[in-house]
Design a protein around this motif. Sequence first.
Motif, short mmCIF file in Angstrom:
data_model
loop_
_atom_site.label_atom_id
_atom_site.label_comp_id
_atom_site.label_asym_id
_atom_site.label_seq_id
_atom_site.Cartn_x
_atom_site.Cartn_y
_atom_site.Cartn_z
N THR A 1 0.84 -1.21 0.00
CA THR A 1 0.00 0.00 0.00
C THR A 1 0.87 1.25 0.00
O THR A 1 0.57 2.22 -0.71
N LYS A 2 1.95 1.22 0.77
CA LYS A 2 2.89 2.34 0.81
C LYS A 2 3.47 2.61 -0.58
O LYS A 2 3.63 3.76 -1.00
N VAL B 1 0.21 4.04 -2.86
CA VAL B 1 -0.69 5.13 -2.50
C VAL B 1 -0.27 6.48 -3.07
O VAL B 1 -1.12 7.31 -3.42
N SER B 2 1.02 6.72 -3.19
CA SER B 2 1.47 8.02 -3.69
C SER B 2 1.13 8.21 -5.18
O SER B 2 0.93 9.33 -5.64
N ASP B 3 1.02 7.12 -5.93
CA ASP B 3 0.70 7.20 -7.35
C ASP B 3 -0.80 7.23 -7.62
O ASP B 3 -1.26 7.89 -8.56
N GLY C 1 -3.40 7.57 -4.96
CA GLY C 1 -4.23 8.27 -3.98
C GLY C 1 -4.93 7.28 -3.07
O GLY C 1 -5.29 6.17 -3.49
N ALA C 2 -5.17 7.67 -1.82
CA ALA C 2 -5.69 6.75 -0.81
C ALA C 2 -7.06 6.18 -1.16
O ALA C 2 -7.26 4.97 -1.17
N ALA D 1 -4.63 3.06 3.77
CA ALA D 1 -4.07 3.88 2.69
C ALA D 1 -3.87 5.32 3.14
O ALA D 1 -2.85 5.95 2.83
N MET D 2 -4.84 5.84 3.90
CA MET D 2 -4.71 7.20 4.43
C MET D 2 -3.53 7.29 5.39
O MET D 2 -2.76 8.26 5.36
N GLN E 1 0.05 7.36 3.82
CA GLN E 1 0.50 8.59 3.18
C GLN E 1 1.48 9.33 4.07
O GLN E 1 2.29 10.12 3.57
N ASN E 2 1.41 9.09 5.39
CA ASN E 2 2.23 9.85 6.34
C ASN E 2 3.14 9.01 7.22
O ASN E 2 4.05 9.55 7.84
N SER F 1 -2.17 9.92 12.45
CA SER F 1 -2.51 8.84 11.51
C SER F 1 -2.73 7.51 12.21
O SER F 1 -3.28 6.58 11.63
#
Length: 298
Positions: free
Chosen positions: A25-26, A29-31, A33-34, A85-86, A89-90, A149
Amino acid sequence: MDRETKGLWLGLVGVVIFSMTLPATKMAVSDFGAVPLSFYRATIAGLATLIYLLIKNISLSKRNGLPTLAIISVLISFVFPISIAMAMQNLPSSHGGIVLGISPLLTALFATLRFGERPSRGFWITAIIGSGLVIAFSIKQSDGTLQASDIALLLSAASASHGYAEAGNLSHKMGGIAVISWVAIIALIPSLPIAIYYLTQAATSITPIMDASLQAWMALIFVSVFSAYVGNIFWYTGLSMGGIAHVGQVQLLQPFCTLALSSVLVFEPLTISNIFFASAVLIVVAIGKRMPVIKVKT
């Protein structure tokens, strides 16, 4: 090999597959979106399920648990993946893996509240110690505090644990393959139009979806096919054979499998502290396996 031991081994295979979910997921997710990633995942999982059932000529004739299956679908196919996924992101995937370490205790709690499994006092002590270890590790990794998060991760842990308990119980009546297949197909109903919407939006955006890296696409395929479907076949079948509370304890190993895989896949450090906590949890799981759990038929 007795039924309970076989259930534990099947559950372990599921846990190893699930251990790759956070690193994958890491990576994705940046490509994507969550939120879009989560609906792409559910759509691919649903379509893959339909193809598999057609090839194997499997008929899902048992559908008396549809209301429960719908609840499981919401929890496993949407709340859980969107939450992680959210968070990814962090947060590092290794950190997420540790926070999700409370899932076995929550799974046992839901099993007790919902289906009458009655773990012994010794079982609860080992479950609390194991969960305490992973939470302590999480706090240590976060310099003494839990990040914002982490709330999303805790929500994902609660939703997954509730879904696992419901699915494990339903698998007694329907079988693990039938349960996860119904869950994936039910999730396909809302996810397909929403995924198409996000694809349409992505086609007109500054960064089109086809510009996503090969690594991100591979990660998406993994979480869609293996995390969302194949892993759950092993997991639900293991829960139904070995008992929700007992097999749920195997999930205590998942944070440390995630740590190891994160070091390989996304180059997050694996430290001596990680190994120490992993060893401690392994001991707790071994003790917990020997603690009695009374199984009440539902």
